[in-house]
Design a protein around this motif. Structure first.
Motif, PDB file in Angstrom:
ATOM      1  N   GLY A 145       0.621 -11.760   2.157  1.00  0.00           N
ATOM      2  CA  GLY A 145       0.575 -13.224   2.040  1.00  0.00           C
ATOM      3  C   GLY A 145       0.019 -13.774   3.341  1.00  0.00           C
ATOM      4  O   GLY A 145      -0.454 -13.036   4.204  1.00  0.00           O
ATOM      5  N   ARG A 203       3.198  -0.792   8.256  1.00  0.00           N
ATOM      6  CA  ARG A 203       4.305  -1.721   8.526  1.00  0.00           C
ATOM      7  C   ARG A 203       3.981  -3.132   8.071  1.00  0.00           C
ATOM      8  O   ARG A 203       4.891  -3.949   7.919  1.00  0.00           O
ATOM      9  CB  ARG A 203       4.611  -1.725  10.025  1.00  0.00           C
ATOM     10  N   GLY A 204       2.680  -3.438   7.883  1.00  0.00           N
ATOM     11  CA  GLY A 204       2.294  -4.781   7.468  1.00  0.00           C
ATOM     12  C   GLY A 204       2.759  -5.802   8.484  1.00  0.00           C
ATOM     13  O   GLY A 204       3.014  -5.491   9.649  1.00  0.00           O
ATOM     14  N   ALA A 253       0.842  -1.202   0.000  1.00  0.00           N
ATOM     15  CA  ALA A 253       0.000   0.000   0.000  1.00  0.00           C
ATOM     16  C   ALA A 253       0.877   1.252   0.000  1.00  0.00           C
ATOM     17  O   ALA A 253       0.573   2.231  -0.695  1.00  0.00           O
ATOM     18  CB  ALA A 253      -0.916  -0.010   1.219  1.00  0.00           C
ATOM     19  N   GLY A 305       0.940  -7.132  -4.538  1.00  0.00           N
ATOM     20  CA  GLY A 305       1.443  -8.005  -3.474  1.00  0.00           C
ATOM     21  C   GLY A 305       1.206  -9.463  -3.820  1.00  0.00           C
ATOM     22  O   GLY A 305       0.827  -9.808  -4.950  1.00  0.00           O
ATOM     23  N   ARG A 331      13.924  -4.732  11.531  1.00  0.00           N
ATOM     24  CA  ARG A 331      12.812  -4.531  10.588  1.00  0.00           C
ATOM     25  C   ARG A 331      11.857  -3.445  11.092  1.00  0.00           C
ATOM     26  O   ARG A 331      11.246  -2.735  10.298  1.00  0.00           O
ATOM     27  CB  ARG A 331      12.077  -5.846  10.335  1.00  0.00           C
ATOM     28  N   MET A 360      16.029  -2.080  -1.000  1.00  0.00           N
ATOM     29  CA  MET A 360      14.898  -1.938  -0.065  1.00  0.00           C
ATOM     30  C   MET A 360      14.148  -0.628  -0.322  1.00  0.00           C
ATOM     31  O   MET A 360      13.354  -0.184   0.514  1.00  0.00           O
ATOM     32  CB  MET A 360      15.387  -1.995   1.382  1.00  0.00           C
ATOM     33  N   VAL A 411      -3.346  -7.056   0.569  1.00  0.00           N
ATOM     34  CA  VAL A 411      -3.560  -7.770   1.834  1.00  0.00           C
ATOM     35  C   VAL A 411      -2.395  -8.672   2.244  1.00  0.00           C
ATOM     36  O   VAL A 411      -2.461  -9.328   3.285  1.00  0.00           O
ATOM     37  CB  VAL A 411      -4.865  -8.602   1.784  1.00  0.00           C
ATOM     38  N   SER A 420      -4.823  -2.957  11.620  1.00  0.00           N
ATOM     39  CA  SER A 420      -3.574  -3.060  12.384  1.00  0.00           C
ATOM     40  C   SER A 420      -3.348  -1.854  13.292  1.00  0.00           C
ATOM     41  O   SER A 420      -3.685  -0.722  12.936  1.00  0.00           O
ATOM     42  CB  SER A 420      -2.408  -3.200  11.402  1.00  0.00           C
ATOM     43  N   VAL A 460       8.445 -15.390  -2.530  1.00  0.00           N
ATOM     44  CA  VAL A 460       7.677 -14.304  -1.912  1.00  0.00           C
ATOM     45  C   VAL A 460       8.202 -12.987  -2.479  1.00  0.00           C
ATOM     46  O   VAL A 460       9.411 -12.811  -2.624  1.00  0.00           O
ATOM     47  CB  VAL A 460       7.879 -14.334  -0.379  1.00  0.00           C
ATOM     48  N   SER A 461       7.265 -12.057  -2.819  1.00  0.00           N
ATOM     49  CA  SER A 461       7.734 -10.765  -3.359  1.00  0.00           C
ATOM     50  C   SER A 461       8.457 -10.008  -2.268  1.00  0.00           C
ATOM     51  O   SER A 461       7.889  -9.797  -1.199  1.00  0.00           O
ATOM     52  CB  SER A 461       6.579  -9.885  -3.817  1.00  0.00           C
ATOM     53  N   GLY A 462       9.654  -9.562  -2.542  1.00  0.00           N
ATOM     54  CA  GLY A 462      10.349  -8.649  -1.640  1.00  0.00           C
ATOM     55  C   GLY A 462       9.899  -7.227  -1.963  1.00  0.00           C
ATOM     56  O   GLY A 462       8.994  -7.012  -2.786  1.00  0.00           O
ATOM     57  N   VAL A 489       7.107  -5.694  -4.842  1.00  0.00           N
ATOM     58  CA  VAL A 489       5.836  -4.993  -4.601  1.00  0.00           C
ATOM     59  C   VAL A 489       5.919  -3.565  -5.150  1.00  0.00           C
ATOM     60  O   VAL A 489       4.922  -3.034  -5.641  1.00  0.00           O
ATOM     61  CB  VAL A 489       5.375  -4.997  -3.115  1.00  0.00           C
TER      62      VAL A 489
HETATM   63  C1  LIG Z   1       8.654 -12.145   8.222  1.00  0.00           C
HETATM   64  C2  LIG Z   1       8.928 -11.533   6.896  1.00  0.00           C
HETATM   65  C3  LIG Z   1      10.096 -10.817   6.690  1.00  0.00           C
HETATM   66  C4  LIG Z   1      10.342 -10.218   5.465  1.00  0.00           C
HETATM   67  N1  LIG Z   1      11.493  -9.508   5.296  1.00  0.00           N
HETATM   68  C5  LIG Z   1      11.721  -8.898   4.115  1.00  0.00           C
HETATM   69  C6  LIG Z   1      12.889  -8.086   3.922  1.00  0.00           C
HETATM   70  O1  LIG Z   1      13.691  -7.913   4.826  1.00  0.00           O
HETATM   71  N2  LIG Z   1      13.090  -7.523   2.708  1.00  0.00           N
HETATM   72  C7  LIG Z   1      12.188  -7.691   1.691  1.00  0.00           C
HETATM   73  O2  LIG Z   1      12.404  -7.134   0.601  1.00  0.00           O
HETATM   74  N3  LIG Z   1      11.072  -8.430   1.854  1.00  0.00           N
HETATM   75  C8  LIG Z   1      10.816  -9.032   3.026  1.00  0.00           C
HETATM   76  N4  LIG Z   1       9.691  -9.780   3.195  1.00  0.00           N
HETATM   77  C9  LIG Z   1       8.753  -9.904   2.084  1.00  0.00           C
HETATM   78  C10 LIG Z   1       7.499  -9.079   2.353  1.00  0.00           C
HETATM   79  O3  LIG Z   1       6.448  -9.898   1.928  1.00  0.00           O
HETATM   80  C11 LIG Z   1       7.454  -7.735   1.667  1.00  0.00           C
HETATM   81  O4  LIG Z   1       8.594  -7.038   2.024  1.00  0.00           O
HETATM   82  C12 LIG Z   1       6.254  -6.840   2.059  1.00  0.00           C
HETATM   83  O5  LIG Z   1       6.137  -6.705   3.449  1.00  0.00           O
HETATM   84  C13 LIG Z   1       4.925  -7.288   1.524  1.00  0.00           C
HETATM   85  O6  LIG Z   1       4.015  -6.228   1.788  1.00  0.00           O
HETATM   86  P1  LIG Z   1       2.448  -6.371   1.645  1.00  0.00           P
HETATM   87  O7  LIG Z   1       1.885  -5.011   1.868  1.00  0.00           O
HETATM   88  O8  LIG Z   1       2.149  -7.064   0.375  1.00  0.00           O
HETATM   89  O9  LIG Z   1       1.986  -7.361   2.809  1.00  0.00           O
HETATM   90  P2  LIG Z   1       1.976  -7.153   4.383  1.00  0.00           P
HETATM   91  O10 LIG Z   1       3.173  -6.431   4.807  1.00  0.00           O
HETATM   92  O11 LIG Z   1       1.703  -8.460   4.976  1.00  0.00           O
HETATM   93  O12 LIG Z   1       0.701  -6.194   4.662  1.00  0.00           O
HETATM   94  C14 LIG Z   1      -0.633  -6.603   4.422  1.00  0.00           C
HETATM   95  C15 LIG Z   1      -1.581  -5.758   5.269  1.00  0.00           C
HETATM   96  O13 LIG Z   1      -2.922  -6.065   4.873  1.00  0.00           O
HETATM   97  C16 LIG Z   1      -3.753  -6.047   6.008  1.00  0.00           C
HETATM   98  N5  LIG Z   1      -4.949  -6.840   5.710  1.00  0.00           N
HETATM   99  C17 LIG Z   1      -5.029  -8.166   5.428  1.00  0.00           C
HETATM  100  N6  LIG Z   1      -6.308  -8.519   5.207  1.00  0.00           N
HETATM  101  C18 LIG Z   1      -7.060  -7.386   5.335  1.00  0.00           C
HETATM  102  C19 LIG Z   1      -8.451  -7.112   5.223  1.00  0.00           C
HETATM  103  N7  LIG Z   1      -9.339  -8.055   4.914  1.00  0.00           N
HETATM  104  N8  LIG Z   1      -8.883  -5.839   5.438  1.00  0.00           N
HETATM  105  C20 LIG Z   1      -8.000  -4.840   5.731  1.00  0.00           C
HETATM  106  N9  LIG Z   1      -6.657  -5.058   5.856  1.00  0.00           N
HETATM  107  C21 LIG Z   1      -6.204  -6.316   5.659  1.00  0.00           C
HETATM  108  C22 LIG Z   1      -2.878  -6.641   7.112  1.00  0.00           C
HETATM  109  O14 LIG Z   1      -3.336  -6.225   8.389  1.00  0.00           O
HETATM  110  C23 LIG Z   1      -1.498  -6.051   6.760  1.00  0.00           C
HETATM  111  O15 LIG Z   1      -1.242  -4.859   7.467  1.00  0.00           O
HETATM  112  C24 LIG Z   1       9.413 -10.371   4.417  1.00  0.00           C
HETATM  113  C25 LIG Z   1       8.252 -11.119   4.622  1.00  0.00           C
HETATM  114  C26 LIG Z   1       7.997 -11.676   5.851  1.00  0.00           C
HETATM  115  C27 LIG Z   1       6.716 -12.447   6.060  1.00  0.00           C
END
Ligand SMILES: Cc1cc2nc3c(=O)[nH]c(=O)nc-3n(C[C@H](O)[C@H](O)[C@H](O)COP(=O)(O)OP(=O)(O)OC[C@H]3O[C@@H](n4cnc5c(N)ncnc54)[C@H](O)[C@@H]3O)c2cc1C
Length: 473
Positions: free
Chosen positions: A149, A38-39, A12, A443, A91, A58, A147, A33, A453-455, A459
């Protein structure tokens, strides 16, 4: 236009940053959240839970690799990984970068709001309507699903067993309940398992730590970033190839890429193959000694897995995709998502001290007075079991199950390999048999991609494509 974004994680933030304010009348972001932006990965946690990647990759802003480095420059006391020669902060610290970027992006729009609710459905009847768990609705011209993974799956049915942690994060909470002298088994051996081991060590844990997984292999160790100047393994080159892209054809491109640097794919492949069979401590020792090595071969293959990989995957015939997944899943993930050297050094110390072991061939884990873990070489018992199993690629997070069901019921297509079927160029979700311009994914819910997994760069690139497709001009 009015834009609704579901989820407030890194995807986002990348999208908000990529949007052109002249295209936007209002933005509403939904996320329950307590620490939006911060996800899952970048929430407040222990200082030992580190970013897994050097700062060069990053940046949350697609096309501006220095965006994060510029933000980092203004911060005091950033932890440097001496071997990597680069800052590798906690992180949660990176989460502040995401917050700052989101706030700066939101300030550019005439109207914006963050709604702290879970979205349970989107109606696609006419102008899309977003429905939240508290029964409220909001309409928008574009709805973007960000949302994330899933969380680790409970593969051995241990939920509720005393001493079992189903979801390790935040580790500040999970490890607070782990007495220092107890034996801990971690299910999994990927980057989450590395976070757990390093954090136990930082707390002075004295009990045995067993990493139990199918393969018993750990992620590789990062090398110092270097300019690779990739010429053949690019998305553009893949698109310009005559005829179908096959796994063998992709290997030929790697061969050509490495040959231009005087290096050999066949030698690298043999080295990788040997590393996948070797004792993990020997691997860590060897790879820590290679952090500075000038050869580019491994750096090139690792970079290309993320840059050319997503497109190559889509172009490969189904049989080749299956071959890659069935035979090389663990090798590709270990190579493409390595651990930072400072974490590797902690693990090596623990292996050498005899307090850490890696067991392969996990068969079952049973709860009882102590947990009994059956693996290829016998049975290991433990007082505490922490789940670090990676969710399947493109998994639907539990919090988004109702939302996904509502879309599937209205004709949104599911990708056979998981996630929603999308159009790669725009991130539009396929509804019926066409990409719907009102509904996007940024995502890992986007199906059709590889099993990595997408880094952050992944994304950020997806967010850029989605924002570009919103442009009215
Ligand atoms: C533990 C971990 C460590 C990682 N470390 C790295 C790293 O160091 N470097 C890197 O490049 N990548 C890293 N990754 C990969 C990581 O997937 C991406 O960096 C990035 O955080 C993905 O972002 P995102 O917004 O897609 O998902 P997320 O960060 O998971 O955010 C999704 C958000 O959606 C919200 N949500 C879910 N369902 C709903 C709903 N129904 N209604 C409203 N809100 C909802 C959740 O509350 C959450 O806040 C890591 C992944 C994990 C799991």
């Amino acid at each position: 236009m009015d834009i609704a974004i579901i989820g407030a994680g890194a995807a986002a933030v990348a999208l908000l940053d990529a949007l052109d304010p002249s295209d936007v009348r209002s933005v509403t972001v939904f996320d329950p959240s307590e620490s939006p932006w911060r996800g899952r990965p970048y929430r407040p946690d222990l200082d030992s839970v580190l970013v897994n990647v050097p700062p060069q990759i990053m940046s949350i802003r697609f096309g501006d690799r220095e965006h994060y480095a510029r933000w980092l420059d203004g911060q005091a006391g950033v932890h440097i990984d001496e071997r990597l020669g680069a800052p590798v902060p906690p992180r949660a610290f990176y989460g502040r970068y995401l917050e700052d970027t989101a706030e700066a992006a939101l300030a550019r729009f005439a109207k914006s709001e963050v709604v702290p609710s879970v979205v349970t459905g989107v109606s696609l009847d006419g102008r899309p309507t977003v429905r939240t768990a508290d029964g409220r609705t909001r309409t928008a011209d574009r709805v973007v699903l960000c949302v994330g993974g899933g969380a680790p799956h409970d593969l051995y049915g241990l939920a509720g067993a005393p001493g079992f942690a189903a979801d390790p994060y935040p580790l500040a909470r999970t490890l607070a309940d782990v007495p220092s002298g107890r034996d801990v088994a971690v299910i999994g051996a990927g980057l989450t398992a590395v976070d757990i081991v390093v954090s136990l060590a930082a707390r002075g844990h004295t009990g045995r730590i067993s990493l139990v997984s199918r393969s018993g292999t750990l992620p590789f160790v990062w090398q110092r970033p270097a300019r690779t100047g990739i010429r053949h393994l690019t998305p553009e080159r893949l698109l310009s190839l005559d005829g179908p892209v096959t796994l063998d054809g992709f290997a030929d491109l790697i061969r050509a890429e490495l040959a231009e640097r005087g290096e050999s794919w066949d030698e690298l492949a043999a080295w990788i193959d040997a590393a996948m069979r070797r004792d993990p401590a020997a691997n860590l020792r060897e790879q820590l000694a290679m952090v500075d090595a000038p050869q580019l071969a491994r750096r090139i293959v690792q970079e290309a897995a993320h840059t050319a990989g997503p497109l190559a995957w889509r172009l490969l015939p189904a049989g080749d995709r299956e071959r890659l997944r069935a035979r090389h899943f663990r090798t590709v993930t270990s190579l493409a998502s390595p651990m930072v050297p400072c974490n590797a050094a902690v693990l090596l110390d623990l292996f050498e001290a005899g307090t850490l072991e890696a067991l392969s061939g996990i068969e079952k884990v049973e709860a009882g007075a102590r947990f009994r873990i059956t693996h290829a070489a016998g049975v290991r018992t433990a007082d505490v079991v922490i789940n670090a199993v990676n969710p399947p690629p493109h998994a639907i997070p539990r919090t988004a199950e109702a939302l996904a069901s509502s879309l599937l019921a209205q004709g949104a297509a599911q990708d056979p390999d998981g996630g929603l079927a999308i159009d790669f160029g725009t991130g539009r979700v396929v509804v019926g048999d066409r990409p719907d311009p009102r509904l996007h994914v940024v995502g890992d819910l986007a199906g059709g991609g590889p099993f990595l997994v997408s880094g952050i760069p992944g994304v950020a690139a997806q967010a850029h494509r989605a924002a570009r497709s919103f442009r009215s001009r």
